[in-house]
Design a protein around this motif. Structure first.
Motif, short mmCIF file in Angstrom:
data_model
loop_
_atom_site.label_atom_id
_atom_site.label_comp_id
_atom_site.label_asym_id
_atom_site.label_seq_id
_atom_site.Cartn_x
_atom_site.Cartn_y
_atom_site.Cartn_z
N ILE A 103 0.83 -1.22 0.00
CA ILE A 103 0.00 0.00 0.00
C ILE A 103 0.86 1.26 0.00
CG2 ILE A 103 -1.57 1.38 1.43
CD1 ILE A 103 -3.07 -1.12 2.12
N TYR A 104 1.96 1.24 0.76
CA TYR A 104 2.81 2.42 0.86
C TYR A 104 3.55 2.69 -0.45
CZ TYR A 104 1.90 1.74 5.83
OH TYR A 104 1.28 1.57 7.05
N VAL A 105 3.98 1.62 -1.13
CA VAL A 105 4.66 1.78 -2.41
C VAL A 105 3.69 2.36 -3.44
CG1 VAL A 105 5.77 0.58 -4.34
CG2 VAL A 105 6.32 -0.07 -1.99
N TRP A 106 2.48 1.79 -3.53
CA TRP A 106 1.49 2.30 -4.48
C TRP A 106 1.12 3.73 -4.14
CZ3 TRP A 106 1.81 -0.08 -8.61
CH2 TRP A 106 1.79 -1.47 -8.72
N SER A 107 1.05 4.06 -2.83
CA SER A 107 0.70 5.43 -2.41
C SER A 107 1.76 6.42 -2.88
CB SER A 107 0.57 5.49 -0.88
OG SER A 107 -0.48 4.66 -0.42
N LEU A 108 3.04 6.04 -2.74
CA LEU A 108 4.13 6.92 -3.17
C LEU A 108 4.04 7.19 -4.67
CD1 LEU A 108 6.79 8.36 -2.25
CD2 LEU A 108 7.98 6.29 -2.99
N PHE A 109 3.83 6.12 -5.45
CA PHE A 109 3.73 6.28 -6.90
C PHE A 109 2.47 7.04 -7.29
CE2 PHE A 109 6.78 2.64 -7.18
CZ PHE A 109 7.76 3.32 -7.87
N PHE A 110 1.37 6.82 -6.56
CA PHE A 110 0.14 7.56 -6.82
C PHE A 110 0.38 9.06 -6.65
CE2 PHE A 110 -4.10 9.21 -5.87
CZ PHE A 110 -4.89 8.53 -6.79
N GLU A 309 -2.86 2.95 9.15
CA GLU A 309 -2.28 2.56 7.86
C GLU A 309 -2.70 3.54 6.76
OE1 GLU A 309 -1.74 -1.66 5.74
OE2 GLU A 309 -3.79 -0.89 5.56
N THR A 310 -3.97 3.92 6.78
CA THR A 310 -4.48 4.86 5.76
C THR A 310 -3.81 6.22 5.89
OG1 THR A 310 -6.62 3.72 5.77
CG2 THR A 310 -6.55 5.93 4.82
N TYR A 311 -3.64 6.69 7.12
CA TYR A 311 -2.98 7.98 7.33
C TYR A 311 -1.53 7.95 6.83
CZ TYR A 311 -6.97 9.28 10.25
OH TYR A 311 -8.23 9.57 10.71
N TYR A 312 -0.83 6.83 7.10
CA TYR A 312 0.54 6.68 6.59
C TYR A 312 0.54 6.69 5.06
CZ TYR A 312 3.09 5.66 10.93
OH TYR A 312 3.71 5.76 12.15
N ALA A 313 -0.44 5.98 4.47
CA ALA A 313 -0.52 5.92 3.01
C ALA A 313 -0.76 7.31 2.42
CB ALA A 313 -1.65 4.97 2.59
N ILE A 314 -1.64 8.09 3.04
CA ILE A 314 -1.89 9.46 2.58
C ILE A 314 -0.61 10.29 2.69
CG2 ILE A 314 -3.14 11.60 3.09
CD1 ILE A 314 -5.51 9.79 3.95
N GLY A 315 0.15 10.04 3.77
CA GLY A 315 1.44 10.72 3.94
C GLY A 315 2.40 10.40 2.80
N TYR A 316 2.40 9.14 2.36
CA TYR A 316 3.27 8.75 1.24
C TYR A 316 2.79 9.37 -0.07
CZ TYR A 316 6.24 5.49 3.79
OH TYR A 316 7.17 4.94 4.63
N ILE A 317 1.48 9.53 -0.23
CA ILE A 317 0.95 10.20 -1.42
C ILE A 317 1.47 11.64 -1.47
CG2 ILE A 317 -1.14 11.12 -2.51
CD1 ILE A 317 -2.62 8.62 -1.53
N GLY A 320 5.14 11.64 -2.36
CA GLY A 320 5.35 11.43 -3.79
C GLY A 320 5.12 12.70 -4.58
N PHE A 321 4.07 13.44 -4.22
CA PHE A 321 3.76 14.71 -4.87
C PHE A 321 4.90 15.70 -4.67
CE2 PHE A 321 1.76 18.79 -5.54
CZ PHE A 321 0.81 18.56 -6.52
N VAL A 322 5.40 15.79 -3.44
CA VAL A 322 6.48 16.72 -3.10
C VAL A 322 7.77 16.36 -3.85
CG1 VAL A 322 8.00 17.51 -1.25
CG2 VAL A 322 5.54 17.36 -0.86
N ILE A 323 8.05 15.06 -4.00
CA ILE A 323 9.26 14.62 -4.71
C ILE A 323 9.27 15.18 -6.13
CG2 ILE A 323 10.38 12.61 -5.78
CD1 ILE A 323 9.69 11.05 -3.22
N VAL A 324 8.12 15.11 -6.80
CA VAL A 324 8.03 15.62 -8.18
C VAL A 324 8.23 17.13 -8.21
CG1 VAL A 324 6.52 15.90 -10.18
CG2 VAL A 324 6.57 13.73 -8.95
#
Length: 338
Positions: A103-110, A309-317, A320-324
């Motif tokens: 979930i965290y990997v997909w969240s980062l890429f999302f 878990e969902t909050y962590y996933a949102i954090g990774y989203i 990912g946005f910030v990385i770009v």
């Protein structure tokens, strides 16, 4: 143009190749998006376009230096060095992370894809009724592809060659994930997992002087499959690059808005909250492919409950946005200093 003269420039181009190769390995993510956001997409396409009749004429005449300069060889060699390295390093790490932190990997890429959409859309000024219609059509195409059911694995060499041609679409056309196309064609595990692992194991054995693989028929067959797939990929890269360079030259606005649409449509593939549905017999027994792997039928997407878990996933989203955005700021500074 990318700086390939300084050591720093060479290292950064290899790193971009690493990112491009890693993105191509992940279903739903396109290496072409990396090229677009990192600012070397057009140079990449036009360099591949240089692999033509004139290039082969220079090669046949033995004018190797002229050939290398004509095809922008320094750029292509450094970039593809990074892509190849990623298949034996970062891609292995990604396999592990997806297996254990899916979930965290997909969240980062999302999040990275959302950032890519923002990056591309904010500077696009040529909005009109035709570009808006193109955008909607490309989004619908991208979404429809993400909901298709995968086919059965097929190791026929002609089909493998075709898979090679199609799979590089993710490298040349941002928004089309080559690895996801391979899942739909049924050959993702065969070509990007089993074949790559076979090559890795073979190199490892050769380094210690072990040539027993020569008597290993399944291994030799897997290496042949990989060679055919690679040849198909090369043909696809050169063919797509000629087509895309023409389209970019004559229909640039429509092409860019189509890419934005395809990337938006691909969000359905990388939606973090999904369960994999595997094919089964009528009696409920799981169907396996020739390598013993479970055959994917489809993905069931769902809206998550609000928990840690969902909050962590949102954090990774968000990450990912910030990385770009950071990559964009860095790219703009590099252009200013160029």
């Amino acid at each position: 143009m990318e700086n390939t003269k300084t050591l720093k420039g060479k290292l950064f181009l290899i790193l971009k190749g690493l990112a491009m190769g890693a993105a191509n390995k992940v279903p739903g993510v396109s290496g072409g998006v990396v090229a677009f956001v990192a600012g070397f997409y057009e140079e990449f396409i036009y360099s591949l376009k240089r692999i033509n009749g004139k290039a082969f004429s220079l090669l046949i005449k033995g004018q190797f230096k002229s050939f290398f300069e004509y095809i922008n060889g320094s750029f292509l060699c450094l970039l593809f060095s990074g892509v190849l390295i990623s298949y034996f390093s970062i891609s292995k790490l990604l396999d592990y992370l997806i297996l254990n932190y899916e979930i965290y990997v997909w969240s980062l890429f999302f999040g990275m894809i959302l950032g890519s959409i923002y990056y591309m859309a904010k500077d696009f000024k040529a909005w009109s009724s035709s570009t808006f219609i193109t955008l909607i059509a490309s989004i619908l195409i991208g979404l429809s592809i993400s909901f298709l059911s995968p086919a059965k694995e097929n190791s026929n060499l002609f089909f493998v060659f075709f898979c090679g041609i199609i799979s590089v679409s993710g490298m040349t056309l941002p928004g089309f994930s080559g690895s996801f196309i391979l899942i739909l064609l049924g050959n993702y595990v065969l070509l990007l997992v089993d074949a790559v692992n076979a090559l890795y194991d073979t190199f490892s054995e050769i380094l210690i002087g072990d040539f027993s693989f020569l008597n290993n028929d399944p291994r030799i067959n897997m290496l042949i499959i990989l060679v055919v797939f690679t040849l198909g990929s090369i043909v696809g890269l050169v063919t797509f690059s000629h087509l895309l360079s023409y389209i970019l030259k004559h229909y640039k606005n429509s092409t860019i808005v189509s890419i934005i649409g395809f990337i938006t449509g691909s969000l359905g593939v990388v939606w973090p909250w999904k369960e994999t549905i595997f094919k089964t017999e009528p009696n409920g027994t799981l169907l396996l492919d020739s390598t013993g792997e479970k055959i994917i039928q489809n993905y069931q997407r769902y809206i998550p409950e609000l928990n840690i878990e969902t909050y962590y996933a949102i954090g990774y989203i968000i990450l990912g946005f910030v990385i770009v955005l950071v990559l964009e700021i860095y790219g703009n500074k590099q252009k200013q200093h160029a």
